[in-house]
Design an enzyme around this catalytic site. Structure first.
Site, PDB file in Angstrom:
ATOM      1  N   PRO A  25       0.798  -1.345  -0.038  1.00 35.67           N
ATOM      2  CG  PRO A  25      -0.014  -0.936   2.298  1.00 35.67           C
ATOM      3  CD  PRO A  25       0.804  -2.206   1.469  1.00 35.67           C
ATOM      4  CB  ALA A  27      -0.936   6.983   1.259  1.00 31.27           C
ATOM      5  CD  GLN A  89      -2.740  -0.147   4.949  1.00 30.91           C
ATOM      6  OE1 GLN A  89      -2.633   1.290   4.708  1.00 30.91           O
ATOM      7  NE2 GLN A  89      -1.925  -0.926   5.296  1.00 30.91           N
ATOM      8  CB  CYS A 128       0.687   4.925   8.811  1.00 30.38           C
ATOM      9  SG  CYS A 128       0.826   6.548   8.042  1.00 30.38           S
ATOM     10  CE  LYS A 167       3.188  -2.421   4.288  1.00 27.03           C
ATOM     11  NZ  LYS A 167       3.299  -0.811   4.937  1.00 27.03           N
ATOM     12  CG  ASN A 228       7.402  -3.376   3.285  1.00 27.42           C
ATOM     13  OD1 ASN A 228       7.159  -2.937   4.277  1.00 27.42           O
ATOM     14  ND2 ASN A 228       7.566  -3.124   1.926  1.00 27.42           N
ATOM     15  N   GLY A 229      10.640  -4.052   2.875  1.00 35.01           N
ATOM     16  CA  GLY A 229      11.628  -3.269   3.205  1.00 35.01           C
ATOM     17  C   GLY A 229      12.575  -3.196   2.214  1.00 35.01           C
TER      18      GLY A 229
HETATM   19  C1  LIG Z   1       4.642   7.520  -0.535  1.00 31.57           C
HETATM   20  C2  LIG Z   1       4.589   6.272   0.531  1.00 31.57           C
HETATM   21  C3  LIG Z   1       3.340   6.164   1.025  1.00 31.57           C
HETATM   22  C4  LIG Z   1       2.745   4.864   1.622  1.00 31.57           C
HETATM   23  N1  LIG Z   1       1.557   4.536   2.087  1.00 31.57           N
HETATM   24  C5  LIG Z   1       1.479   3.409   2.908  1.00 31.57           C
HETATM   25  C6  LIG Z   1       0.108   3.189   3.377  1.00 31.57           C
HETATM   26  O1  LIG Z   1      -1.025   3.815   2.696  1.00 31.57           O
HETATM   27  N2  LIG Z   1      -0.121   2.005   4.061  1.00 31.57           N
HETATM   28  C7  LIG Z   1       0.872   1.306   4.445  1.00 31.57           C
HETATM   29  O2  LIG Z   1       0.544   0.368   5.198  1.00 31.57           O
HETATM   30  N3  LIG Z   1       2.269   1.665   4.165  1.00 31.57           N
HETATM   31  C8  LIG Z   1       2.449   2.696   3.388  1.00 31.57           C
HETATM   32  N4  LIG Z   1       3.748   3.136   2.996  1.00 31.57           N
HETATM   33  C9  LIG Z   1       4.975   2.338   3.713  1.00 31.57           C
HETATM   34  C10 LIG Z   1       5.160   1.085   2.487  1.00 31.57           C
HETATM   35  O3  LIG Z   1       3.917   0.253   2.378  1.00 31.57           O
HETATM   36  C11 LIG Z   1       6.522   0.136   2.640  1.00 31.57           C
HETATM   37  O4  LIG Z   1       6.071  -0.568   4.106  1.00 31.57           O
HETATM   38  C12 LIG Z   1       7.524   1.181   3.136  1.00 31.57           C
HETATM   39  O5  LIG Z   1       7.671   1.994   2.035  1.00 31.57           O
HETATM   40  C13 LIG Z   1       8.552   0.324   3.109  1.00 31.57           C
HETATM   41  O6  LIG Z   1       8.855  -0.657   1.916  1.00 31.57           O
HETATM   42  P1  LIG Z   1       9.972  -0.143   0.951  1.00 31.57           P
HETATM   43  O7  LIG Z   1      11.310   0.113   1.710  1.00 31.57           O
HETATM   44  O8  LIG Z   1       9.885  -1.107  -0.250  1.00 31.57           O
HETATM   45  O9  LIG Z   1       9.666   1.144   0.393  1.00 31.57           O
HETATM   46  C14 LIG Z   1       3.849   4.207   2.304  1.00 31.57           C
HETATM   47  C15 LIG Z   1       5.386   4.416   1.937  1.00 31.57           C
HETATM   48  C16 LIG Z   1       5.750   5.480   0.914  1.00 31.57           C
HETATM   49  C17 LIG Z   1       7.068   5.855   0.610  1.00 31.57           C
END
Ligand SMILES: Cc1cc2nc3c(=O)[nH]c(=O)nc-3n(C[C@H](O)[C@H](O)[C@H](O)COP(=O)(O)O)c2cc1C
Length: 349
Positions: A25, A27, A89, A128, A167, A228-229
């Protein structure tokens, strides 16, 4: 690596996933056009942008007939038939709002619902880090209140038939890492899967994902654990799998401007070669992405929102920094397309 749908990598409820490659997800980013594009390149499960449970409930209670029509929340929860299985979500901290909102999403009864298909699951946001959300006791603030987190899962489970997933991050800060405790409580409360973002809340998005904590969660629960990450390459994903034993992956920033990451991951899992996109393919997809956003959100909003997406597609291309600046101040589609065309021209040998 497992490719056989008869013995899937994991199941969310009774939905089998062949590889476990999921779009996280995001946003403001993982709207329908982006999700559909990622799916085309190999994402087999997507999650909506986060949706406020309270807003859905208030809109439903509103006496104004037009509230659904003008809702900014309802489109976020919409399930499109070319984008299934998809989880919606929810964020919130109130069991009544969350369970009511989950029920409305399951049966399509929230104001302004235009869903063409059923949601695969309800995902609860307990990660979040944004101050406004955390300040309300929502998102990652729930990591500080595992008892309430468990109660929220129980309330939502009691309200819907579809799976409920959660999550989380690994804890609030370095001194309060509690991913294993959280995961056990969430599992005992009925969660069908858990996604663990291997950072604390205070870490925000700083590099350094704690794979050991994802591994500890995987060892502590029987439900599927999604890692995730910081997955930007197939090697990152394979390393996460090796260290943590995770059942699947959620990809977030790595896919922004690079939905081909899913093809790269699929190729690695299937043992086939991955051919990265050419410059022309990248720019063509950037244009398509912009067009799809304008078609879906209307020309004005779609164009404004698509500029950042387009800018991600050109990352790393020679001349991209200057082009990005121009793109951000472009006021018409023609202007934006000219900027992209010039990049192609300039890159010709
Ligand atoms: C612009 C942006 C928006 C995000 N929105 C959400 C969200 O709506 N819900 C959520 O659970 N995590 C949200 N996240 C977190 C991501 O889902 C993810 O957990 C986080 O970026 C780590 O993964 P990555 O290292 O692959 O980016 C958001 C992250 C970013 C950068």
């Amino acid at each position: 690596m497992n490719q056989d749908i008869n013995t899937p990598a994991l199941r969310i409820g009774d939905i089998p996933l062949r590889h476990g490659l999921m779009l996280a997800p995001l946003a403001g980013v993982s709207d329908h056009p982006f999700r559909a594009i990622c799916r085309r390149f190999g994402a087999e499960y997507t999650v909506s942008e986060m949706v406020s449970a309270q807003s859905l409930c208030y809109e439903r209670m509103s006496k104004k007939a037009s509230v659904g029509e003008h809702s900014r929340t309802a489109p976020l929860a919409c399930v499109h038939k070319d984008d299934v299985p998809m989880a919606v979500q929810l964020f919130g901290r109130d069991p009544v709002f969350l369970s009511e909102a989950a029920k409305m999403i399951e049966d399509g009864s929230y104001a302004g619902c235009r869903s063409q298909a059923a949601p695969a699951a309800i995902d609860l946001n307990m990660g979040c880090p944004v101050p406004k959300i955390v300040g309300n006791g929502e998102g990652s603030a729930l990591l500080k209140n595992p008892t309430l987190a468990g109660a929220l899962v129980r309330a939502v489970k009691a309200a819907v038939r579809i799976p409920v997933t959660v999550k989380i991050r690994i804890g609030w800060d370095d001194d309060s890492v509690n991913a294993v405790e959280m995961a056990k409580i969430l599992e005992d409360s009925g969660a069908d899967a858990i996604c663990v973002h291997g950072r604390t809340r205070t870490q925000m998005y700083r590099p350094g994902v704690n794979l050991e904590q994802i591994a500890a969660v995987k060892a502590a629960v029987r439900i599927p654990v999604i890692g995730n990450g910081d997955i930007y390459t197939a090697a990152d994903a394979l390393h996460m799998k090796k260290v943590t034993g995770c059942d699947g992956w959620m990809i977030a920033r790595g896919a922004m401007g690079n939905p081909w990451l899913f093809s790269e991951l699929r190729a690695a899992l299937n043992g086939t070669p991955y051919i990265p996109p050419t410059l022309t393919e990248r720019l063509t997809l950037a244009r398509e992405h912009m067009t799809r956003m304008m078609e879906e959100k209307g020309e004005k909003v779609g164009f404004a929102e698509s500029k950042k997406q387009v800018a991600w597609y050109i990352h790393g291309i020679s001349g991209a920094a200057a082009a990005r600046g121009k793109l951000m101040s472009a006021t018409t589609t023609e202007e934006a397309l000219q900027i992209l065309n010039a990049l192609t021209e300039n890159s010709r040998p």
